[in-house]
Design a protein around this motif. Structure first.
Motif, PDB file in Angstrom:
ATOM      1  N   ASP A  30      12.111  23.255  13.225  1.00 28.63           N
ATOM      2  CA  ASP A  30      11.201  22.973  12.117  1.00 28.63           C
ATOM      3  C   ASP A  30      10.799  21.500  12.008  1.00 28.63           C
ATOM      4  OD1 ASP A  30      13.652  22.051  11.270  1.00 28.63           O
ATOM      5  OD2 ASP A  30      13.592  23.066   9.320  1.00 28.63           O
ATOM      6  N   ASN A  31      11.189  20.676  12.996  1.00 22.49           N
ATOM      7  CA  ASN A  31      10.754  19.267  13.009  1.00 22.49           C
ATOM      8  C   ASN A  31       9.261  19.179  13.279  1.00 22.49           C
ATOM      9  OD1 ASN A  31      13.691  18.041  14.729  1.00 22.49           O
ATOM     10  ND2 ASN A  31      13.273  17.958  12.555  1.00 22.49           N
ATOM     11  N   PRO A  32       8.599  18.188  12.680  1.00 22.72           N
ATOM     12  CA  PRO A  32       7.187  17.953  13.026  1.00 22.72           C
ATOM     13  C   PRO A  32       7.082  17.550  14.504  1.00 22.72           C
ATOM     14  CG  PRO A  32       7.839  16.652  11.095  1.00 22.72           C
ATOM     15  CD  PRO A  32       9.083  17.256  11.663  1.00 22.72           C
ATOM     16  N   LEU A  33       5.985  17.882  15.111  1.00 22.11           N
ATOM     17  CA  LEU A  33       5.792  17.590  16.523  1.00 22.11           C
ATOM     18  C   LEU A  33       5.806  16.079  16.795  1.00 22.11           C
ATOM     19  CD1 LEU A  33       5.619  19.397  18.933  1.00 22.11           C
ATOM     20  CD2 LEU A  33       3.138  19.321  18.795  1.00 22.11           C
ATOM     21  N   TYR A  34       5.344  15.273  15.838  1.00 22.37           N
ATOM     22  CA  TYR A  34       5.350  13.822  16.055  1.00 22.37           C
ATOM     23  C   TYR A  34       6.787  13.316  16.214  1.00 22.37           C
ATOM     24  CZ  TYR A  34       6.710  12.765  11.215  1.00 22.37           C
ATOM     25  OH  TYR A  34       7.389  12.682  10.034  1.00 22.37           O
ATOM     26  N   MET A  65       4.550  19.759  27.141  1.00 22.25           N
ATOM     27  CA  MET A  65       4.158  20.767  26.145  1.00 22.25           C
ATOM     28  C   MET A  65       3.457  20.122  24.957  1.00 22.25           C
ATOM     29  SD  MET A  65       7.601  23.057  26.040  1.00 22.25           S
ATOM     30  CE  MET A  65       8.376  23.609  27.549  1.00 22.25           C
ATOM     31  N   ILE A  66       3.938  18.958  24.578  1.00 22.21           N
ATOM     32  CA  ILE A  66       3.335  18.248  23.448  1.00 22.21           C
ATOM     33  C   ILE A  66       1.974  17.683  23.833  1.00 22.21           C
ATOM     34  CG2 ILE A  66       3.568  16.284  21.872  1.00 22.21           C
ATOM     35  CD1 ILE A  66       6.634  16.702  22.067  1.00 22.21           C
ATOM     36  N   THR A  67       1.902  17.021  24.975  1.00 21.84           N
ATOM     37  CA  THR A  67       0.630  16.411  25.371  1.00 21.84           C
ATOM     38  C   THR A  67      -0.440  17.467  25.650  1.00 21.84           C
ATOM     39  OG1 THR A  67       1.392  16.182  27.657  1.00 21.84           O
ATOM     40  CG2 THR A  67       1.610  14.256  26.232  1.00 21.84           C
ATOM     41  N   ASP A  68      -0.033  18.652  26.095  1.00 26.09           N
ATOM     42  CA  ASP A  68      -1.010  19.742  26.267  1.00 26.09           C
ATOM     43  C   ASP A  68      -1.702  20.068  24.946  1.00 26.09           C
ATOM     44  OD1 ASP A  68      -0.645  20.017  28.969  1.00 26.09           O
ATOM     45  OD2 ASP A  68       0.631  21.811  28.820  1.00 26.09           O
ATOM     46  N   GLU A  69      -0.976  19.964  23.854  1.00 25.58           N
ATOM     47  CA  GLU A  69      -1.561  20.212  22.526  1.00 25.58           C
ATOM     48  C   GLU A  69      -2.510  19.083  22.111  1.00 25.58           C
ATOM     49  OE1 GLU A  69      -1.301  22.944  20.645  1.00 25.58           O
ATOM     50  OE2 GLU A  69      -0.072  23.850  22.225  1.00 25.58           O
ATOM     51  N   MET A  70      -2.272  17.889  22.629  1.00 18.16           N
ATOM     52  CA  MET A  70      -3.081  16.730  22.261  1.00 18.16           C
ATOM     53  C   MET A  70      -4.382  16.634  23.057  1.00 18.16           C
ATOM     54  SD  MET A  70       0.095  14.026  22.054  1.00 18.16           S
ATOM     55  CE  MET A  70      -0.933  12.591  21.905  1.00 18.16           C
ATOM     56  N   LEU A  71      -4.409  17.238  24.236  1.00 19.49           N
ATOM     57  CA  LEU A  71      -5.582  17.130  25.101  1.00 19.49           C
ATOM     58  C   LEU A  71      -6.658  18.119  24.700  1.00 19.49           C
ATOM     59  CD1 LEU A  71      -3.801  16.769  28.551  1.00 19.49           C
ATOM     60  CD2 LEU A  71      -4.807  14.957  27.155  1.00 19.49           C
ATOM     61  N   ASP A  79      -3.906  14.484  16.175  1.00 17.91           N
ATOM     62  CA  ASP A  79      -3.827  15.379  15.016  1.00 17.91           C
ATOM     63  C   ASP A  79      -2.768  16.469  15.165  1.00 17.91           C
ATOM     64  OD1 ASP A  79      -5.807  13.902  13.770  1.00 17.91           O
ATOM     65  OD2 ASP A  79      -7.426  15.249  14.386  1.00 17.91           O
ATOM     66  N   PRO A  80      -2.641  17.110  16.344  1.00 26.45           N
ATOM     67  CA  PRO A  80      -1.614  18.152  16.467  1.00 26.45           C
ATOM     68  C   PRO A  80      -0.193  17.644  16.203  1.00 26.45           C
ATOM     69  CG  PRO A  80      -3.164  18.322  18.273  1.00 26.45           C
ATOM     70  CD  PRO A  80      -3.481  17.053  17.542  1.00 26.45           C
ATOM     71  N   LEU A  81       0.045  16.363  16.430  1.00 27.11           N
ATOM     72  CA  LEU A  81       1.372  15.809  16.179  1.00 27.11           C
ATOM     73  C   LEU A  81       1.737  15.900  14.703  1.00 27.11           C
ATOM     74  CD1 LEU A  81       1.370  12.598  18.405  1.00 27.11           C
ATOM     75  CD2 LEU A  81       2.292  14.859  18.934  1.00 27.11           C
ATOM     76  N   ASN A  82       0.753  15.815  13.836  1.00 29.96           N
ATOM     77  CA  ASN A  82       0.985  15.897  12.395  1.00 29.96           C
ATOM     78  C   ASN A  82       0.835  17.320  11.858  1.00 29.96           C
ATOM     79  OD1 ASN A  82       1.415  13.069  11.954  1.00 29.96           O
ATOM     80  ND2 ASN A  82      -0.765  12.792  12.318  1.00 29.96           N
ATOM     81  N   GLU A  83       0.102  18.158  12.580  1.00 30.24           N
ATOM     82  CA  GLU A  83      -0.187  19.508  12.085  1.00 30.24           C
ATOM     83  C   GLU A  83       0.808  20.559  12.549  1.00 30.24           C
ATOM     84  OE1 GLU A  83      -4.096  20.022  13.655  1.00 30.24           O
ATOM     85  OE2 GLU A  83      -4.988  18.559  12.291  1.00 30.24           O
ATOM     86  N   LEU A  84       1.386  20.385  13.721  1.00 33.60           N
ATOM     87  CA  LEU A  84       2.251  21.407  14.311  1.00 33.60           C
ATOM     88  C   LEU A  84       3.727  21.055  14.175  1.00 33.60           C
ATOM     89  CD1 LEU A  84       0.267  22.015  17.630  1.00 33.60           C
ATOM     90  CD2 LEU A  84       0.300  23.502  15.611  1.00 33.60           C
ATOM     91  N   LYS A  85       4.544  22.084  14.265  1.00 34.49           N
ATOM     92  CA  LYS A  85       5.990  21.922  14.294  1.00 34.49           C
ATOM     93  C   LYS A  85       6.477  22.232  15.708  1.00 34.49           C
ATOM     94  CE  LYS A  85       6.963  22.578   9.491  1.00 34.49           C
ATOM     95  NZ  LYS A  85       7.057  21.182   9.157  1.00 34.49           N
ATOM     96  N   VAL A  86       7.675  21.820  16.015  1.00 31.45           N
ATOM     97  CA  VAL A  86       8.261  22.048  17.337  1.00 31.45           C
ATOM     98  C   VAL A  86       8.208  23.529  17.699  1.00 31.45           C
ATOM     99  CG1 VAL A  86      10.434  21.975  18.625  1.00 31.45           C
ATOM    100  CG2 VAL A  86       9.721  19.997  17.270  1.00 31.45           C
TER     101      VAL A  86
END
Length: 167
Positions: A30-34, A65-71, A79-86
């Motif tokens: 449940d941690n934020p992605l950032y 996995m994280i950078t795929d969400e950012m691209l 934005d996905p770093l603040n919007e998504l959870k792990v």
């Protein structure tokens, strides 16, 4: 099946296989992605375990996995770093082991395709990691000390050439 003499030498080192949970960087589902992005960037691991509130391993997370969400198609967005959870990004299909229930041979086979394996106890609680690196160190020990522990005698038969070990 492992040769009994080789298994014995590996078992001598098997206590050092586990890197304890207290030394492992992890994130919670449940941690934020950032937060996960910062951890993975700082610890410089390629992938880390994801735990739930009960300390059970529920996934694995990598920087990729994280950078795929950012691209995006035309830009990189934080934005996905603040919007998504792990839990929105993590890998949920992965191998894990319980030392009590897993043979050395099974561990070795699983490490062919995994750089590490999360280790859990009988209740599924995260205990640490078994790494390919630690297994290779044990193999190195075996190949360099085998002759100190066993005497190898060559046996020839008419069908093939084989070796027998004596202690």
């Amino acid at each position: 099946m492992f040769s009994p003499s080789i298994q014995h030498l590996i078992e001598e080192k098997s206590g050092s296989f586990l890197i304890p949970a207290s030394r492992i960087a992890f994130v919670q589902a449940d941690n934020p992605l950032y937060h996960a992005f910062l951890i993975l960037t700082k610890v410089k691991y390629s992938k880390i375990p994801v735990l739930d509130k009960d300390r059970k391993v529920v996934g694995l997370l990598s920087l990729t996995m994280i950078t795929d969400e950012m691209l995006k198609v035309d830009k990189i967005s934080i934005d996905p770093l603040n919007e998504l959870k792990v839990q929105d990004v993590m890998q949920t299909d992965f191998d894990k082991i319980n030392f009590v229930q897993t043979t050395l041979e099974t561990q070795l086979h699983l490490l062919v395709d995994n750089a590490f394996l999360p280790v859990v106890d009988d209740r599924g609680i995260f205990q640490g990691l078994l790494t390919r690196r630690e297994w290779i160190k044990a193999f190195n020990y075996v190949v360099h000390t085998y002759d100190n522990h066993y005497q190898v005698q060559e046996i020839k038969d008419t069908n093939s050439q084989s070796l027998i070990n004596t202690k």
